[in-house]
Design a protein around this motif. Structure first.
Motif: not given
Length: 64
Positions: A12-23
Motif C-alpha cells: 500500500k505505502k511502498g517500501q521507502s514510505e513504509a520504512a520512513r513511517l516505521l522509522r
C-alpha cells in the motif's frame, strides 16, 4: 487500532514510505520481507505506526 501484515503495508505505502513511517531503513524492510518474518503493523490512534513481530518461544534452537 488496525493491524496489517508487513507485506500488505508495504504494498500500500511502498517500501521507502513504509520504512520512513516505521522509522527503519528501506533495506531493513526488504530483509524482513525476504525472510518472511511475521511482522504486523499497527496504526495507532494518533496516526503513527508501530510494528510488532510474532516469534516462537524460545526463538532460537537449543544446541545439542
Amino acid at each position: 487500532m488496525s493491524e496489517t501484515p508487513l507485506d500488505e503495508f508495504v504494498a500500500k505505502k511502498g517500501q521507502s514510505e513504509a520504512a520512513r513511517l516505521l522509522r527503519v531503513t528501506a533495506p531493513a524492510i526488504h530483509k524482513a520481507l525476504t525472510a518472511k518474518r511475521d511482522i504486523r503493523v499497527l496504526e495507532l490512534p494518533d496516526g503513527s505506526f508501530q510494528a510488532k513481530e510474532q516469534r516462537p518461544f524460545p526463538s532460537q534452537r537449543l544446541a545439542l
